[in-house]
Motif scaffolding. Sequence first.
Motif, PDB file in Angstrom:
ATOM      1  N   VAL A 164       0.852  -1.202   0.000  1.00 53.57           N
ATOM      2  CA  VAL A 164       0.000   0.000   0.000  1.00 53.57           C
ATOM      3  C   VAL A 164       0.881   1.243   0.000  1.00 53.57           C
ATOM      4  O   VAL A 164       0.631   2.203  -0.723  1.00 53.57           O
ATOM      5  CB  VAL A 164      -0.958   0.016   1.225  1.00 53.57           C
ATOM      6  CG1 VAL A 164      -1.781   1.305   1.239  1.00 53.57           C
ATOM      7  CG2 VAL A 164      -1.892  -1.181   1.194  1.00 53.57           C
ATOM      8  N   ASP A 165       1.958   1.206   0.799  1.00 53.32           N
ATOM      9  CA  ASP A 165       2.924   2.323   0.827  1.00 53.32           C
ATOM     10  C   ASP A 165       3.513   2.584  -0.551  1.00 53.32           C
ATOM     11  O   ASP A 165       3.617   3.729  -1.001  1.00 53.32           O
ATOM     12  CB  ASP A 165       4.073   2.000   1.801  1.00 53.32           C
ATOM     13  CG  ASP A 165       3.814   2.576   3.186  1.00 53.32           C
ATOM     14  OD1 ASP A 165       3.150   3.618   3.260  1.00 53.32           O
ATOM     15  OD2 ASP A 165       4.268   1.988   4.175  1.00 53.32           O
ATOM     16  N   VAL A 166       3.916   1.505  -1.243  1.00 50.39           N
ATOM     17  CA  VAL A 166       4.509   1.613  -2.585  1.00 50.39           C
ATOM     18  C   VAL A 166       3.518   2.270  -3.545  1.00 50.39           C
ATOM     19  O   VAL A 166       3.861   3.185  -4.306  1.00 50.39           O
ATOM     20  CB  VAL A 166       4.916   0.213  -3.119  1.00 50.39           C
ATOM     21  CG1 VAL A 166       5.245   0.273  -4.608  1.00 50.39           C
ATOM     22  CG2 VAL A 166       6.114  -0.326  -2.344  1.00 50.39           C
ATOM     23  N   LEU A 167       2.263   1.813  -3.494  1.00 52.96           N
ATOM     24  CA  LEU A 167       1.228   2.358  -4.380  1.00 52.96           C
ATOM     25  C   LEU A 167       0.998   3.842  -4.110  1.00 52.96           C
ATOM     26  O   LEU A 167       0.926   4.658  -5.029  1.00 52.96           O
ATOM     27  CB  LEU A 167      -0.099   1.615  -4.183  1.00 52.96           C
ATOM     28  CG  LEU A 167      -0.151   0.136  -4.560  1.00 52.96           C
ATOM     29  CD1 LEU A 167      -1.528  -0.428  -4.252  1.00 52.96           C
ATOM     30  CD2 LEU A 167       0.166  -0.055  -6.035  1.00 52.96           C
ATOM     31  N   LEU A 168       0.884   4.183  -2.829  1.00 53.69           N
ATOM     32  CA  LEU A 168       0.612   5.570  -2.464  1.00 53.69           C
ATOM     33  C   LEU A 168       1.773   6.489  -2.808  1.00 53.69           C
ATOM     34  O   LEU A 168       1.577   7.619  -3.241  1.00 53.69           O
ATOM     35  CB  LEU A 168       0.258   5.662  -0.977  1.00 53.69           C
ATOM     36  CG  LEU A 168      -1.105   5.048  -0.603  1.00 53.69           C
ATOM     37  CD1 LEU A 168      -1.204   4.823   0.895  1.00 53.69           C
ATOM     38  CD2 LEU A 168      -2.244   5.924  -1.070  1.00 53.69           C
ATOM     39  N   ASP A 169       2.999   5.995  -2.618  1.00 44.34           N
ATOM     40  CA  ASP A 169       4.187   6.794  -2.975  1.00 44.34           C
ATOM     41  C   ASP A 169       4.216   7.081  -4.475  1.00 44.34           C
ATOM     42  O   ASP A 169       4.494   8.197  -4.905  1.00 44.34           O
ATOM     43  CB  ASP A 169       5.476   6.069  -2.563  1.00 44.34           C
ATOM     44  CG  ASP A 169       5.718   6.139  -1.064  1.00 44.34           C
ATOM     45  OD1 ASP A 169       5.117   7.022  -0.426  1.00 44.34           O
ATOM     46  OD2 ASP A 169       6.497   5.327  -0.536  1.00 44.34           O
ATOM     47  N   SER A 170       3.934   6.036  -5.282  1.00 47.54           N
ATOM     48  CA  SER A 170       3.930   6.214  -6.744  1.00 47.54           C
ATOM     49  C   SER A 170       2.819   7.159  -7.167  1.00 47.54           C
ATOM     50  O   SER A 170       3.004   8.029  -8.022  1.00 47.54           O
ATOM     51  CB  SER A 170       3.757   4.868  -7.447  1.00 47.54           C
ATOM     52  OG  SER A 170       4.867   4.050  -7.231  1.00 47.54           O
TER      53      SER A 170
END
Length: 374
Positions: A164-170
């Motif tokens: 979820v962190d990866v998605l939100l960062d992107s």
Amino acid sequence: MSSTASSPSTSRRMVFPFTAIVGQEEMKLALLLNVIDPFIGGVMIMGDRGTGKSTTIRALADLLPEIDVVVNDPFSSHPSDPDLMSDELRQQFLENPQPLPSTKKKVAMVDLPLGATEDRVCGTIDIEKALSEGVKAFEPGLLAKANRGILYVDEVNLLDDHLVDVLLDSAASGWNTVEREGISIRHPARFVLVGSGNPEEGELRPQLLDRFGMHAEIRTVREPALRVQIVEQRAEFDQNPPAFVEKYQPEQIEAQKQIVDAQQLLSSVKMDYDLRVKISEVCSELDVDGLRGDIVTNRAAKALTALEGRQEVTVDDIRRVIALCLRHRLRKDPLESIDSGYKVEKVFSRVFGLELSSEENVAATANGVRPGGR
């Protein structure tokens, strides 16, 4: 203008028309505003199972006009806008500023499965090929496929927090970077992130929830007449999809034009300074952490104004979006449930000097809150 708007294609799978969807106005509005201004930061849709979340998101992607992309480019790079190109194409374009060979394609709607690995999401680098042939061998992932489209994560509350962190960062930066063994590759990853889930199956941590621009609540329709209408529409679509899609073509064309016009009008929409101060006052009174709430509310109100073909934001525009933008930012305790929006409405009404509506007064009484009181 897309092929969807001109005539329903029989060669591809039929999608239920966006304009035929009954109810769920809150979800539809949040999705439309994010399509008009992707910098709002996506939508978290929480609600009961079987309420048409996936159907609505697919319908929206199908409604959107086709986009210009560089031929054979895995990242759907824009043929003439360097900000929407991969690094390699951008370099090529800056050396020779001519539009690159392009074609049109439908806006991508990418489903992210719950069991997806980080490699599947972000892409992988073939180290062996990179070392032996001296080239950056990159296998694009779902973020590359979703660039300039919609990335949908069903049951996002069950997804690994790291992903979820990866998605939100992107989604926030508009770029995805993959690094392995000293080799680094990055590509554009600008997409509208849409997450959905059922609160009964667990909530997202407040820190992650805060990163979604808007939060829409959907409930099962209770009114019998509306339920019958929804059931009959679905039966009619399943029985003869081409005829059903054809029936809604005029409305689809009109809705698509409205979105395109709003995207073009957005940059000229203005908001009075006093209104911006009052939005921040509401956020301050609600003890919203950080400034995301202020920024998103400003953007959403402007997107709504553009959607309705106007250039000046009104108090009513702010009223219609502020609960969507702030209700999920009020929780400090992960075990606390998300406010339905009444708390936001109450503070908004006081700061903007408005009376609560009779419906809101009823909600206040039901919640054991004295209307107008703190």
